[in-house]
Design a protein around this motif. Structure first.
Motif, PDB file in Angstrom:
ATOM      1  N   UNK A   1       0.831  -1.203   0.000  1.00  8.33           N
ATOM      2  CA  UNK A   1       0.000   0.000   0.000  1.00  8.33           C
ATOM      3  C   UNK A   1       0.864   1.251   0.000  1.00  8.33           C
ATOM      4  N   UNK A   2       1.972   1.229   0.770  1.00  8.28           N
ATOM      5  CA  UNK A   2       2.850   2.415   0.802  1.00  8.28           C
ATOM      6  C   UNK A   2       3.512   2.650  -0.555  1.00  8.28           C
ATOM      7  N   UNK A   3       3.862   1.567  -1.266  1.00  9.15           N
ATOM      8  CA  UNK A   3       4.540   1.730  -2.545  1.00  9.15           C
ATOM      9  C   UNK A   3       3.604   2.253  -3.634  1.00  9.15           C
ATOM     10  N   UNK A   4       2.366   1.731  -3.648  1.00  8.47           N
ATOM     11  CA  UNK A   4       1.486   2.086  -4.768  1.00  8.47           C
ATOM     12  C   UNK A   4       0.594   3.275  -4.449  1.00  8.47           C
ATOM     13  N   UNK A   5       0.591   3.751  -3.212  1.00  5.75           N
ATOM     14  CA  UNK A   5      -0.286   4.880  -2.864  1.00  5.75           C
ATOM     15  C   UNK A   5      -0.004   6.115  -3.718  1.00  5.75           C
ATOM     16  N   UNK A   6       1.270   6.517  -3.961  1.00 10.41           N
ATOM     17  CA  UNK A   6       1.485   7.719  -4.790  1.00 10.41           C
ATOM     18  C   UNK A   6       0.984   7.560  -6.223  1.00 10.41           C
ATOM     19  N   UNK A   7       0.949   6.314  -6.749  1.00 10.13           N
ATOM     20  CA  UNK A   7       0.559   6.115  -8.136  1.00 10.13           C
ATOM     21  C   UNK A   7      -0.910   5.778  -8.296  1.00 10.13           C
TER      22      UNK A   7
END
Length: 445
Positions: free
Chosen positions: A276-282
């Motif tokens: 979730x932390x990795x894909x949240x900005x995208x």
């Protein structure tokens, strides 16, 4: 000559009857008062007993709960119905009251010698019965010397005085039965009974056969009762030890279950949180999907922990395979699951479900693998589970406390659990279990 006129006999009888009647009425009044006083005391005692009963019952229940929490068995042997002790053998000394009566009435020659022998006999008897309930003291040489001295004093007094003094032979048999145990008991009692028969026969003739019978019977009955009491005490101690071991085993089982539950669940939560932390900005929607999965996993973990606490949880192999697929996919590891063979028995499916959970958790946490293969091969006699990942080799899935505990579980069920690096890279966990016919038929049904 004057004539004396005496009172008529009837008049004298009437006065006497009147006095006796008055005495009887006073006695009846006194007895009535005593009966009323006894009834009042009895009613007061019943009232006090009923008032104290709830408190005493509650205290007993609390004590039993404390014993159960410590893993001890219920205390059924205490109180007035407890096992025999030295004090239960002391009242038998009243058999010597006839000898004491002869001493007090001067029927015994040389009374000072008789009194000294009586004092010596009682001292030795009391010493023996108190030493009989301590195993170390009972088996000591001093105890055997005391028994020999008691036998000598008994023979001397019975041979010198006869009559009531012969009753000390049954007391000697009782002390012998309390002290001597094992195979020697029959030989010793037979010798003492024969000695009692010879001395009593010389003093009293055929009327003394009861002394022989009483001597032998008192020793055998005493030995049997004390041996039974010791056996009951040992069984009670063994039961308490088994209860403590059962509590320890249950604590170990629960700690293993809790480790397996929390290890897998927390690993999934960590992996999904990182995703979730990795894909949240995208992609915010995808990140929210991962957060929803974290919530679902957390709720499911709470349910499983509650079920584990109550002892009802069983890890289903099919459910654990589905969870392993989801966890591996979320960690970026491609799951490959192959299953063949007939349906597994419940016990085998439960144990293999724990192995799948632990191996998948280790693959997610440690391996850094790209692929994880899970193969289940069921046969008519044994079932085999193989979990292989292509991670970083030796350090990929270290056999920690989870695999160690599972290995112990499988060994208890007749199976095996092995784990180690695969040549060329990766790590493999192999579990095998026997398939019992009865359980297999139930599982198939």
């Amino acid at each position: 000559m004057t004539e004396q006129i005496s009172a008529p006999p009837l008049a004298r009888g009437g006065a006497q009857v009147e006095r006796e009647t008055g005495t009887d009425m006073r006695d009846e009044c006194r007895n009535a008062k005593d009966r009323k006083a006894r009834k009042a005391r009895k009613a007061q005692w019943k009232a006090e007993w009923k008032a104290d009963w709830p408190a005493r019952k509650a205290a007993w229940r609390e004590a039993e709960k404390a014993r159960k929490a410590r893993g001890e068995a219920p205390d059924y042997g205490s109180g007035p119905m407890g096992p025999p002790n030295a004090f239960t053998l002391l009242p038998w000394l009243l058999l010597g009251m006839g000898a004491i009566s002869n001493l007090l009435h001067g029927k015994t020659p040389n009374p000072w010698i008789g009194a000294l022998g009586l004092l010596l006999f009682n001292s030795l008897y009391i010493t023996l019965v108190f030493r009989a309930f301590d195993k170390r003291a009972r088996e000591a040489a001093a105890t055997r010397w005391c028994l020999a001295a008691l036998a000598a004093v008994t023979c001397a007094m019975a041979g010198a005085y006869g009559d009531s003094w012969l009753l000390f032979f049954p007391l000697l048999g009782l002390a012998t039965g309390a002290v001597v145990r094992g195979r020697r008991l029959g030989q010793v009692l037979f010798g003492i009974s024969a000695l009692a028969g010879v001395i009593a026969g010389l003093r009293e003739g055929w009327d003394a056969l009861g002394i022989v019978y009483g001597t032998f019977l008192s020793g055998m009955v005493t030995a049997a009762i004390l041996a039974l009491a010791e056996t009951v005490r040992e069984l009670r101690d063994t039961r308490q030890e088994l209860a403590r071991n059962a509590v320890d085993q249950e604590r170990l089982r629960f700690s293993r279950d809790l480790h397996d539950l929390l290890g897998h669940t927390l690993s999934v939560i960590v992996v999904k949180s990182e995703a979730a932390r990795r894909i949240a900005p995208r992609d915010l929607d995808a990140a929210l999907g991962q957060v929803r999965d974290i919530e679902t996993v957390g709720r499911q973990a709470l349910t499983e922990i509650r079920e584990a606490v109550t002892g009802y949880r069983e890890a289903s192999l099919a459910a654990e395979l589905d969870r392993a697929r989801a966890a591996l996919t979320a960690a970026g590891i491609e799951p490959v699951v192959r299953q063949s063979g007939p349906p597994l028995p419940p016990q085998a499916a439960t144990l293999l479900g724990w192995v799948v959970r632990e191996a998948a958790t280790n693959a997610v946490r440690h391996s850094g693998a790209g692929t994880c293969e899970i193969e289940v091969h069921g046969g008519p006699e044994r079932v085999r589970l193989v979990i292989t990942d292509d991670g970083s080799g030796v350090g990929s899935t270290p056999p920690g406390s989870g695999l160690t505990g599972l290995g112990e579980r499988l060994a208890a069920a007749g199976g095996t659990l092995t784990g180690g690096p695969v040549p060329g890279g990766g790590f493999r966990v192999t579990a095998e279990l026997p398939v019992e016919t009865g359980e297999g038929d139930e599982g198939n049904g």
